[in-house]
Structures are given as C-alpha cells and as structure tokens.
Design a protein around this motif. Sequence first.
Motif, PDB file in Angstrom:
ATOM      1  N   LEU A 104       0.830  -1.208   0.000  1.00  0.00           N
ATOM      2  CA  LEU A 104       0.000   0.000   0.000  1.00  0.00           C
ATOM      3  C   LEU A 104       0.868   1.263   0.000  1.00  0.00           C
ATOM      4  N   VAL A 105       1.864   1.280   0.872  1.00  0.00           N
ATOM      5  CA  VAL A 105       2.744   2.458   0.980  1.00  0.00           C
ATOM      6  C   VAL A 105       3.552   2.642  -0.310  1.00  0.00           C
ATOM      7  N   ALA A 106       4.097   1.537  -0.829  1.00  0.00           N
ATOM      8  CA  ALA A 106       4.876   1.635  -2.077  1.00  0.00           C
ATOM      9  C   ALA A 106       3.978   2.099  -3.219  1.00  0.00           C
ATOM     10  N   GLY A 107       2.754   1.596  -3.254  1.00  0.00           N
ATOM     11  CA  GLY A 107       1.800   2.013  -4.289  1.00  0.00           C
ATOM     12  C   GLY A 107       1.483   3.500  -4.179  1.00  0.00           C
ATOM     13  N   LEU A 108       1.268   3.959  -2.961  1.00  0.00           N
ATOM     14  CA  LEU A 108       0.937   5.377  -2.757  1.00  0.00           C
ATOM     15  C   LEU A 108       2.091   6.286  -3.188  1.00  0.00           C
ATOM     16  N   LEU A 109       3.313   5.845  -2.920  1.00  0.00           N
ATOM     17  CA  LEU A 109       4.455   6.737  -3.168  1.00  0.00           C
ATOM     18  C   LEU A 109       5.141   6.501  -4.511  1.00  0.00           C
ATOM     19  N   HIS A 110       4.700   5.509  -5.288  1.00  0.00           N
ATOM     20  CA  HIS A 110       5.490   5.119  -6.463  1.00  0.00           C
ATOM     21  C   HIS A 110       5.687   6.278  -7.453  1.00  0.00           C
ATOM     22  N   ASP A 111       4.692   7.147  -7.580  1.00  0.00           N
ATOM     23  CA  ASP A 111       4.817   8.270  -8.520  1.00  0.00           C
ATOM     24  C   ASP A 111       4.986   9.612  -7.799  1.00  0.00           C
ATOM     25  N   CYS A 112       5.484   9.584  -6.570  1.00  0.00           N
ATOM     26  CA  CYS A 112       5.543  10.831  -5.780  1.00  0.00           C
ATOM     27  C   CYS A 112       6.467  11.876  -6.407  1.00  0.00           C
ATOM     28  N   ALA A 113       7.399  11.439  -7.275  1.00  0.00           N
ATOM     29  CA  ALA A 113       8.293  12.414  -7.911  1.00  0.00           C
ATOM     30  C   ALA A 113       7.746  12.900  -9.256  1.00  0.00           C
ATOM     31  N   LYS A 114       6.528  12.467  -9.595  1.00  0.00           N
ATOM     32  CA  LYS A 114       5.933  12.928 -10.855  1.00  0.00           C
ATOM     33  C   LYS A 114       5.459  14.368 -10.780  1.00  0.00           C
ATOM     34  N   CYS A 115       5.408  14.901  -9.562  1.00  0.00           N
ATOM     35  CA  CYS A 115       4.879  16.260  -9.419  1.00  0.00           C
ATOM     36  C   CYS A 115       5.919  17.324  -9.766  1.00  0.00           C
ATOM     37  N   TYR A 116       7.172  16.908  -9.986  1.00  0.00           N
ATOM     38  CA  TYR A 116       8.205  17.903 -10.298  1.00  0.00           C
ATOM     39  C   TYR A 116       8.412  18.047 -11.796  1.00  0.00           C
ATOM     40  N   ASP A 117       8.657  19.286 -12.250  1.00  0.00           N
ATOM     41  CA  ASP A 117       8.996  19.444 -13.672  1.00  0.00           C
ATOM     42  C   ASP A 117      10.452  18.981 -13.870  1.00  0.00           C
ATOM     43  N   ASN A 118      10.865  18.880 -15.127  1.00  0.00           N
ATOM     44  CA  ASN A 118      12.178  18.295 -15.409  1.00  0.00           C
ATOM     45  C   ASN A 118      13.330  19.039 -14.720  1.00  0.00           C
ATOM     46  N   ASP A 119      13.258  20.373 -14.725  1.00  0.00           N
ATOM     47  CA  ASP A 119      14.340  21.140 -14.092  1.00  0.00           C
ATOM     48  C   ASP A 119      14.458  20.787 -12.620  1.00  0.00           C
ATOM     49  N   LYS A 120      13.306  20.714 -11.977  1.00  0.00           N
ATOM     50  CA  LYS A 120      13.287  20.393 -10.543  1.00  0.00           C
ATOM     51  C   LYS A 120      13.802  18.967 -10.312  1.00  0.00           C
ATOM     52  N   LYS A 121      13.440  18.051 -11.219  1.00  0.00           N
ATOM     53  CA  LYS A 121      13.919  16.668 -11.099  1.00  0.00           C
ATOM     54  C   LYS A 121      15.455  16.630 -11.130  1.00  0.00           C
ATOM     55  N   PHE A 122      16.024  17.337 -12.107  1.00  0.00           N
ATOM     56  CA  PHE A 122      17.495  17.359 -12.202  1.00  0.00           C
ATOM     57  C   PHE A 122      18.108  18.006 -10.957  1.00  0.00           C
ATOM     58  N   GLU A 123      17.462  19.069 -10.502  1.00  0.00           N
ATOM     59  CA  GLU A 123      17.958  19.782  -9.313  1.00  0.00           C
ATOM     60  C   GLU A 123      17.963  18.852  -8.090  1.00  0.00           C
ATOM     61  N   LEU A 124      16.857  18.123  -7.914  1.00  0.00           N
ATOM     62  CA  LEU A 124      16.756  17.218  -6.754  1.00  0.00           C
ATOM     63  C   LEU A 124      17.752  16.056  -6.864  1.00  0.00           C
ATOM     64  N   CYS A 125      17.932  15.560  -8.082  1.00  0.00           N
ATOM     65  CA  CYS A 125      18.899  14.469  -8.280  1.00  0.00           C
ATOM     66  C   CYS A 125      20.293  14.943  -7.894  1.00  0.00           C
ATOM     67  N   ASN A 126      20.582  16.160  -8.268  1.00  0.00           N
ATOM     68  CA  ASN A 126      21.851  16.768  -7.929  1.00  0.00           C
ATOM     69  C   ASN A 126      22.006  16.885  -6.416  1.00  0.00           C
ATOM     70  N   LYS A 127      20.962  17.396  -5.783  1.00  0.00           N
ATOM     71  CA  LYS A 127      20.968  17.612  -4.337  1.00  0.00           C
ATOM     72  C   LYS A 127      21.202  16.311  -3.567  1.00  0.00           C
ATOM     73  N   TYR A 128      20.519  15.250  -4.002  1.00  0.00           N
ATOM     74  CA  TYR A 128      20.601  13.988  -3.253  1.00  0.00           C
ATOM     75  C   TYR A 128      21.614  12.996  -3.839  1.00  0.00           C
ATOM     76  N   GLY A 129      22.408  13.462  -4.798  1.00  0.00           N
ATOM     77  CA  GLY A 129      23.451  12.606  -5.355  1.00  0.00           C
ATOM     78  C   GLY A 129      22.908  11.413  -6.124  1.00  0.00           C
ATOM     79  N   VAL A 130      21.775  11.605  -6.808  1.00  0.00           N
ATOM     80  CA  VAL A 130      21.214  10.520  -7.611  1.00  0.00           C
ATOM     81  C   VAL A 130      21.935  10.496  -8.957  1.00  0.00           C
ATOM     82  N   LYS A 131      22.612   9.389  -9.244  1.00  0.00           N
ATOM     83  CA  LYS A 131      23.350   9.297 -10.508  1.00  0.00           C
ATOM     84  C   LYS A 131      22.396   8.916 -11.624  1.00  0.00           C
ATOM     85  N   LEU A 132      22.470   9.645 -12.729  1.00  0.00           N
ATOM     86  CA  LEU A 132      21.560   9.368 -13.846  1.00  0.00           C
ATOM     87  C   LEU A 132      22.311   8.751 -15.021  1.00  0.00           C
TER      88      LEU A 132
END
Length: 194
Positions: free
Chosen positions: A46-74
Amino acid sequence: MNYDIKELKKSLIKVLEPKRYEHTIGVAYTAFAMALRFGADPEKALVAGLLHDCAKCYDNDKKFELCNKYGVKLTKVEIQNPFLIHAKLGSVMAKEKYGVKNKEILSAIKYHTTGKPNMNLLEKIIFSADYIEPNRKKILGLDQIREVIFDDLDMGIYIILENTLKHLNNKEMIIDSKSQKAYEFYKELIENRK
Ligand SMILES: [Fe+2]
Ligand SMILES: [Fe+2]
C-alpha cells in the motif's frame, strides 16, 4: 500499521494532479490486493503504491535539481528521457520527504517503471499494479494481462514487458537497458517452464 496512510494520502493529494492521484490510489489498492493474493506484506504494498509516482509532481528542471541535491546518478538514457527519472528520484523522495526507511518499499518504487531481472515479490507487485490498476486506459493486451496476472504473476510480468518493449519500438523510443534485461530474464523463465 506502521505507516500513517491517511497522512500520506493527505500529503499526496496536495502535490499530485487529480488524475495522477487517482492513478496512485488505483495502484495502491491493486498492490494491496495483490499482496494478499501472493503473500507479500499488504501494508508495504500500500505504501509503495501510494508513493510510487511521488516524484511525478516535479517538472524536469526540478527533477534534475533534486537528483543533484541527493546525489542521484543518472544514466544517459535517463537524461535523454527525463520521464524515467521519477522512479529513481521517487525512491529517494519517499525516504527524504516521506520518511520511508524500508528498503523493500524504496526498491519497489525505484524499479516500478522499467522493471529489472529477477524482481522480488514487492517489486513485481508494484511493477504490475502500475500497469493493471483500474484507471489505466485500455492498452493493447491489458485485458489478457489482468486475466492472467492473479493466477500467474511471472507470466503477467512477461506479457507486460513484451508489450512495453513493442510499444516503445513502434514509437521509436529509447529502451532502458533494465527493461530489455528484465524482458530477457522473464522470457527465459517462461520458456524454461515448457
Ligand atoms: Fe511511474
Ligand atoms: Fe504510476
């Protein structure tokens, strides 16, 4: 329950577009039912289902910014198709913003779009619930997948992957190597049964 489902829904309804929220609820409840059927932890589903698309609310710029902030390698494919980033980033945001520490939940979110070879049960459930939930528009093969998946999860996953790759090929879109590898893995698994 270890998680405050009501609170989680309250936060998500604020940030997701109405259609995305409806899809989210569809995935969460489908995943809950699948967990009951296949013997996974329904609360985690249930929790995984609820959160699976939680990052869909960000536009692309914000996605890149957050990836940068949290060290997410793309990967190259993700940079060229920012749509794919929401899965990886979603897993990070589930932890950082929504306080989920459970590794199974985070991993199920991370791989929900592409799948991967040899998924664990929760990964399989979120990957397929995303595809079969009731609000999904009628894509080719959906009826067959819905019919088969509660009897034979691996077969359902194999058909989902096959259809997804076909669809991406038809549209001449780039295929993430994880999807390709997942497809090959489940194809072999099904063929070895015969
Ligand atoms: Fe997604
Ligand atoms: Fe989704």
